[in-house]
Design an enzyme around this catalytic site. Sequence first.
Site, PDB file in Angstrom:
ATOM      1  N   GLY A   1      -1.157  -7.694  -6.799  1.00 19.78           N
ATOM      2  CA  GLY A   1      -0.634  -6.793  -5.776  1.00 19.78           C
ATOM      3  C   GLY A   1      -1.661  -5.744  -5.384  1.00 19.78           C
ATOM      4  O   GLY A   1      -2.873  -5.990  -5.385  1.00 19.78           O
ATOM      5  N   SER A   2      -1.185  -4.533  -5.072  1.00 22.58           N
ATOM      6  CA  SER A   2      -2.042  -3.528  -4.432  1.00 22.58           C
ATOM      7  C   SER A   2      -3.137  -2.954  -5.319  1.00 22.58           C
ATOM      8  O   SER A   2      -4.063  -2.323  -4.812  1.00 22.58           O
ATOM      9  CB  SER A   2      -1.175  -2.381  -3.891  1.00 22.58           C
ATOM     10  OG  SER A   2      -0.376  -2.844  -2.820  1.00 22.58           O
TER      11      SER A   2
END
Length: 657
Positions: A317-318
């Site tokens: 993810g981020s």
Amino acid sequence: MRILLENKDFKPPMAMRRKLLFVMLVFIVGFAALFGRMIYIQTAHGDMLQARAYEQHTRDRLIRPDRGNIYDRNGIALASTLTVATVSVIRAQVQDANLVAETLANALDMDFDEVLTKVNRRVALERIKSHVDLGIANELRRLDIPGIIIDEDVARVYPFNSLAAQVIGFVGIDNQGIIGLEAKYDEFLAGQLGKILTETDARGIEFPDSEAIRVPPVDGFNLITTLDSTIQHFAQQTIAKAVEAKQATRGAIIVINPQTGEILALANEPTFDLNEPFLINNDDLATVWETFDQSQQMHHLNQMWRNFVINDTYEPGSTFKIITSAAGLQEGVIGLDTMFVCAGFRQIGGHTIRCWRSPRSHGSLNFLQGVENSCNPVFMEIGERLGAELLHDWLGRFGFNERTGVDLPGEAVGIMFAPENIGPVEVATISFGQGFQITPLQLLRASAAAVNGGYMITPHVGHKIVDNDGMLVEEFFHPRGRQVISPDISDTMKEVLESVVYVGTGNRSYIPGYRIGGKTATSQKLPRGSGRYISSFLTFAPAEDPQIMALVIIDEPKGAYYGGQVAGPVMKELLSSVLPYLEIEPIFNEEELQMDGVGQVVVPNVANINLAAARHTLHQLGLETVTMGSGRVVDMQFPLDGEMVNQGTRVILYLRE
């Protein structure tokens, strides 16, 4: 015939003489062959046959060596060896099987029929029970019952039970490492077996006048690790509390030195008791444990022992935006002031890929603001500017297509797209951390390079091997690897990620007085739309010169699931303890000095007083407490009395009865 024999002038016919000569030649050749064979056996196999004959007339009982200890970086024992005994029976020496079985069953708290079955087995030596307390063993030895044999033995002991269980590992019944450091460094820790040799007759009964020969064992060497047991305690207590509060499936915290790759702590939750490694830690499974066959039980045990931050992969993810940012800055396709527009989504290859803020948008923003707000469209455009080939190349430069080289068994490797399979959609999703899988340790390694000046590191736990006198046997060196980004870009990354914690999505981990950098992440698990997420947060401190880097992972939290919301407070709690412990001094600005709960206090002396009173005293000063050990009285404390610390600092209280 008599006439022929009495005739002194009789000469055997030629045929008879030939037969006699042939028989004599056969006899001579046969004797020579046997004599030659005897000489050959004596010279070529004499030692082996002598040893075999000696073995048939002696009985050897093995003596296990003391397995080497495992220590943390401060010399605190994480695994040690306790001297115990093994109780066995030599069937040939047993005079009264019932007496032997009854004595052993009572002394060892075993079933009489089970012991009697073992006593009556027609084997040279039958082990009845291992890891017997020395007091019980000495009492049995004093009884001097024929057939009962007491031998030296050792038992592996883990003083902190579940502390760093998946990292340290444990040993089997033969004292051989099974998982973790115990398995990885088994060749140094194990030592060499010794023997007790006794001479016996053909029935296995010892000769009365024979003396036992003792070949002493060679003890194993000791392993000094990079782990810090205090930081490990902080990490383990913090992640256990977070997993319980969020009713999550599991969680983990890893703390490393981003300059050297030293692993200071690695905590998995749920964990297990190293002293009872075959006791399942799941209450639901425990109630039906006996209904499982052996293969099913081993499956569940292997899952319990699994160190998922090393053995499993996930979509980061981020947090992966750290890598996309570093690549974009290094390639010069973006700068801090490069402008972007977030409409809440982007149309790519016929697909609508949304920002996490959709249906709202971030509007017009520069790159720095894009990182602070973790805006997906910003990173999609950065990926587009890099292009498929260059983006894939950067994945390799940051080590996502290779193992980190950590000295723990079973490390997995990232699952990447083949270059020919990376199209516009894949470029977009890779840029913000979806569509591929890596291990948490791979992410830490790459992120460390982004802020340590640009160099790849090797995460590791083993530091050196020493003998019982502390003399160095072997030291493990892990020099810095290749440089992937320039020091200037690394300095820029530190500033960018510090702003995430100060004003961006990571603000829930902000601690007054400390400069902390980091990145949050919310990873959607497959299949998409299942409503299952992984919340994570990666931080480092101090931001200007990182000495520690930590990653918090909460798998499938219930309720709120955004990384900043879920993992942010967990990280703040961890760093609030770790940074003061590492004597990283806070520097408050004017604004921070005006905040409630900000300031320094002198730690009072709470040793040798009741736990409740100690907590009350410390809480009145704005200090938190964490306990180690069991009991109702404070034995020692850290920090020591008289030290100046920040309000909110955790004081470790070591307890006794």
